[in-house]
Motif scaffolding. Structure first.
Motif, PDB file in Angstrom:
ATOM      1  N   SER A   1    -110.611 -18.990 -44.300  1.00  0.00           N
ATOM      2  CA  SER A   1    -110.528 -17.519 -44.275  1.00  0.00           C
ATOM      3  C   SER A   1    -109.312 -17.024 -43.495  1.00  0.00           C
ATOM      4  CB  SER A   1    -111.819 -16.941 -43.678  1.00  0.00           C
ATOM      5  OG  SER A   1    -112.939 -17.352 -44.430  1.00  0.00           O
ATOM      6  N   GLY A   2    -108.217 -17.768 -43.606  1.00  0.00           N
ATOM      7  CA  GLY A   2    -106.986 -17.343 -42.945  1.00  0.00           C
ATOM      8  C   GLY A   2    -106.953 -17.612 -41.459  1.00  0.00           C
ATOM      9  N   HIS A   3    -107.972 -18.265 -40.908  1.00  0.00           N
ATOM     10  CA  HIS A   3    -108.028 -18.512 -39.462  1.00  0.00           C
ATOM     11  C   HIS A   3    -108.143 -20.006 -39.207  1.00  0.00           C
ATOM     12  CE1 HIS A   3    -108.830 -17.697 -35.218  1.00  0.00           C
ATOM     13  NE2 HIS A   3    -109.774 -18.629 -35.294  1.00  0.00           N
ATOM     14  N   ARG A   4    -107.441 -20.478 -38.199  1.00  0.00           N
ATOM     15  CA  ARG A   4    -107.535 -21.873 -37.804  1.00  0.00           C
ATOM     16  C   ARG A   4    -107.937 -21.957 -36.335  1.00  0.00           C
ATOM     17  NH1 ARG A   4    -105.657 -26.738 -39.555  1.00  0.00           N
ATOM     18  NH2 ARG A   4    -104.377 -25.827 -41.195  1.00  0.00           N
ATOM     19  N   PHE A   5    -108.987 -22.729 -36.074  1.00  0.00           N
ATOM     20  CA  PHE A   5    -109.399 -22.979 -34.702  1.00  0.00           C
ATOM     21  C   PHE A   5    -108.516 -24.086 -34.137  1.00  0.00           C
ATOM     22  CE2 PHE A   5    -113.144 -21.245 -36.787  1.00  0.00           C
ATOM     23  CZ  PHE A   5    -113.595 -20.316 -35.860  1.00  0.00           C
ATOM     24  N   ARG A   6    -107.709 -23.741 -33.131  1.00  0.00           N
ATOM     25  CA  ARG A   6    -106.727 -24.690 -32.605  1.00  0.00           C
ATOM     26  C   ARG A   6    -107.265 -25.388 -31.358  1.00  0.00           C
ATOM     27  NH1 ARG A   6    -101.996 -23.855 -35.248  1.00  0.00           N
ATOM     28  NH2 ARG A   6    -101.716 -21.843 -36.289  1.00  0.00           N
ATOM     29  N   PRO A   7    -107.008 -26.711 -31.236  1.00  0.00           N
ATOM     30  CA  PRO A   7    -107.458 -27.449 -30.054  1.00  0.00           C
ATOM     31  C   PRO A   7    -106.859 -26.874 -28.771  1.00  0.00           C
ATOM     32  CG  PRO A   7    -106.729 -28.950 -31.789  1.00  0.00           C
ATOM     33  CD  PRO A   7    -106.335 -27.570 -32.214  1.00  0.00           C
ATOM     34  N   GLY A   8    -107.699 -26.721 -27.746  1.00  0.00           N
ATOM     35  CA  GLY A   8    -107.226 -26.260 -26.449  1.00  0.00           C
ATOM     36  C   GLY A   8    -107.079 -24.760 -26.310  1.00  0.00           C
ATOM     37  N   ARG A   9    -107.331 -24.004 -27.386  1.00  0.00           N
ATOM     38  CA  ARG A   9    -107.193 -22.551 -27.335  1.00  0.00           C
ATOM     39  C   ARG A   9    -108.560 -21.896 -27.268  1.00  0.00           C
ATOM     40  NH1 ARG A   9    -104.198 -19.465 -32.190  1.00  0.00           N
ATOM     41  NH2 ARG A   9    -106.219 -19.839 -33.202  1.00  0.00           N
ATOM     42  N   GLN A  10    -108.675 -20.846 -26.485  1.00  0.00           N
ATOM     43  CA  GLN A  10    -109.922 -20.111 -26.409  1.00  0.00           C
ATOM     44  C   GLN A  10    -110.183 -19.402 -27.735  1.00  0.00           C
ATOM     45  OE1 GLN A  10    -110.029 -17.510 -23.037  1.00  0.00           O
ATOM     46  NE2 GLN A  10    -109.693 -19.151 -21.545  1.00  0.00           N
ATOM     47  N   GLU A  11    -111.421 -19.508 -28.215  1.00  0.00           N
ATOM     48  CA  GLU A  11    -111.785 -18.907 -29.492  1.00  0.00           C
ATOM     49  C   GLU A  11    -113.048 -18.074 -29.319  1.00  0.00           C
ATOM     50  OE1 GLU A  11    -109.973 -19.036 -32.090  1.00  0.00           O
ATOM     51  OE2 GLU A  11    -108.712 -20.825 -31.955  1.00  0.00           O
ATOM     52  N   ASP A  12    -113.404 -17.357 -30.384  1.00  0.00           N
ATOM     53  CA  ASP A  12    -114.561 -16.474 -30.353  1.00  0.00           C
ATOM     54  C   ASP A  12    -115.785 -17.194 -30.912  1.00  0.00           C
ATOM     55  OD1 ASP A  12    -115.489 -13.499 -30.112  1.00  0.00           O
ATOM     56  OD2 ASP A  12    -116.195 -14.155 -32.074  1.00  0.00           O
ATOM     57  N   ALA A  13    -116.900 -17.177 -30.169  1.00  0.00           N
ATOM     58  CA  ALA A  13    -118.114 -17.874 -30.586  1.00  0.00           C
ATOM     59  C   ALA A  13    -118.685 -17.295 -31.878  1.00  0.00           C
ATOM     60  CB  ALA A  13    -119.153 -17.817 -29.472  1.00  0.00           C
ATOM     61  N   HIS A  14    -118.595 -15.988 -32.040  1.00  0.00           N
ATOM     62  CA  HIS A  14    -119.127 -15.373 -33.263  1.00  0.00           C
ATOM     63  C   HIS A  14    -118.328 -15.797 -34.483  1.00  0.00           C
ATOM     64  CE1 HIS A  14    -119.427 -11.945 -36.211  1.00  0.00           C
ATOM     65  NE2 HIS A  14    -120.674 -12.326 -36.086  1.00  0.00           N
ATOM     66  N   GLU A  15    -117.006 -15.864 -34.346  1.00  0.00           N
ATOM     67  CA  GLU A  15    -116.175 -16.325 -35.459  1.00  0.00           C
ATOM     68  C   GLU A  15    -116.527 -17.761 -35.832  1.00  0.00           C
ATOM     69  OE1 GLU A  15    -112.022 -15.852 -34.897  1.00  0.00           O
ATOM     70  OE2 GLU A  15    -112.104 -13.676 -34.683  1.00  0.00           O
ATOM     71  N   LEU A  16    -116.790 -18.580 -34.832  1.00  0.00           N
ATOM     72  CA  LEU A  16    -117.171 -19.964 -35.108  1.00  0.00           C
ATOM     73  C   LEU A  16    -118.517 -20.023 -35.835  1.00  0.00           C
ATOM     74  CD1 LEU A  16    -116.868 -23.015 -34.836  1.00  0.00           C
ATOM     75  CD2 LEU A  16    -118.001 -22.847 -32.607  1.00  0.00           C
ATOM     76  N   LEU A  17    -119.491 -19.242 -35.391  1.00  0.00           N
ATOM     77  CA  LEU A  17    -120.796 -19.238 -36.044  1.00  0.00           C
ATOM     78  C   LEU A  17    -120.667 -18.842 -37.505  1.00  0.00           C
ATOM     79  CD1 LEU A  17    -123.883 -19.440 -35.931  1.00  0.00           C
ATOM     80  CD2 LEU A  17    -123.926 -17.042 -35.219  1.00  0.00           C
TER      81      LEU A  17
END
Length: 259
Positions: free
Chosen positions: A167-183
């Motif tokens: 969906s146009g987003h990449r979860f990058r190692p070592g970077r803070q991300e949003d828990a809701h986006e991950l869910l």
């Protein structure tokens, strides 16, 4: 024997759903009748309903002794700014409906025709199954090993999540991300993996209009647990007729009031 039937959790295909004439019919209530939502479809909703409360006797029993043991809960190791991942995993793995359903799946749930090649969402499902079994000590009990208490390092799942752009987003190692986006990513990925396994390609143009059973795509085990509907209603002021439109969702964001 576990209380959740793994054979009817993921194994059903579009052909299975078509042949199941009774399962194609909605439940005997007004909402499902109006939705025309199959009561079985790709996943029998009755199986998921069994898992809404913890069944300790079945969940923690072993086939050999039938003894019930409840090991201490295990946490997750922070792999470097992975609080978003750990918080999401804790919620999922200690949610009875999801945890009991996913741990009941066989390890080969997505292996077909002798092939172990899986899509991204299917690997996510298998990875979460493995984590849930470790967190609750099921794998250790089946091997007659003492329960482990150290936190789990979810490296495999973290690698799966950070190696795929969705969906146009990449979860990058070592970077803070949003828990809701991950869910949202996890639910969408698992849901899509189920559809492909059943023989439905959600990337094809007009795929939903070609479904042989209305709303069949809304009967995956992920949708049975997390899914819901937005209802839009038009009311005629003269005759009182109500026209309802239902739009499915897998997550619902709510505003938390300060009051």
């Amino acid at each position: 024997e576990r209380s959740i039937s793994s054979e009817r959790m993921l194994a059903r295909s579009v052909e299975d759903a078509i042949k199941d004439k009774a399962g194609r019919r909605p439940r005997a209530n007004s909402t499902d009748g109006e939705l025309n939502l199959p009561q079985r479809g790709l996943c029998d909703e009755r199986i998921v309903l069994q898992s809404h409360t913890w069944n300790i006797k079945h969940f923690y029993s072993t086939e050999n002794s039938g003894a019930v043991s409840t090991p201490q809960p295990r946490g997750f190791v922070n792999l470097g700014n992975t609080c978003f991942l750990n918080a999401t995993l804790q919620c999922l793995i200690y949610m009875p409906s999801f945890c009991q359903s996913i741990t009941a799946l066989p390890s080969s749930c997505y292996d077909t025709n002798g092939s172990s090649k899986k899509l991204h969402g299917q690997r996510i499902t298998v990875g979460l199954r493995s984590l849930a079994r470790m967190a609750h000590g099921i794998a250790s009990m089946e091997k007659n090993e003492p329960p482990r208490t150290k936190p789990i390092a979810p490296k495999t799942l973290h690698s799966l999540i950070t190696s795929c752009k969705t969906s146009g987003h990449r979860f990058r190692p070592g970077r803070q991300e949003d828990a809701h986006e991950l869910l949202v990513h996890l639910l969408d990925a698992m849901h899509e993996g189920e559809l492909f396994a059943a023989g439905i390609n959600p990337h094809a143009s007009g795929w939903r209009d070609r479904l042989p059973i209305p709303r069949l795509d809304e009967t995956t085990f992920v949708h049975r647990i997390f899914g819901g509907y937005f209802r839009s209603q038009l009311l005629c002021n003269k005759c009182g007729y109500k026209s309802n439109t239902y739009d499915p969702f897998l997550d619902l964001a709510l505003e938390v009031s300060k009051k």
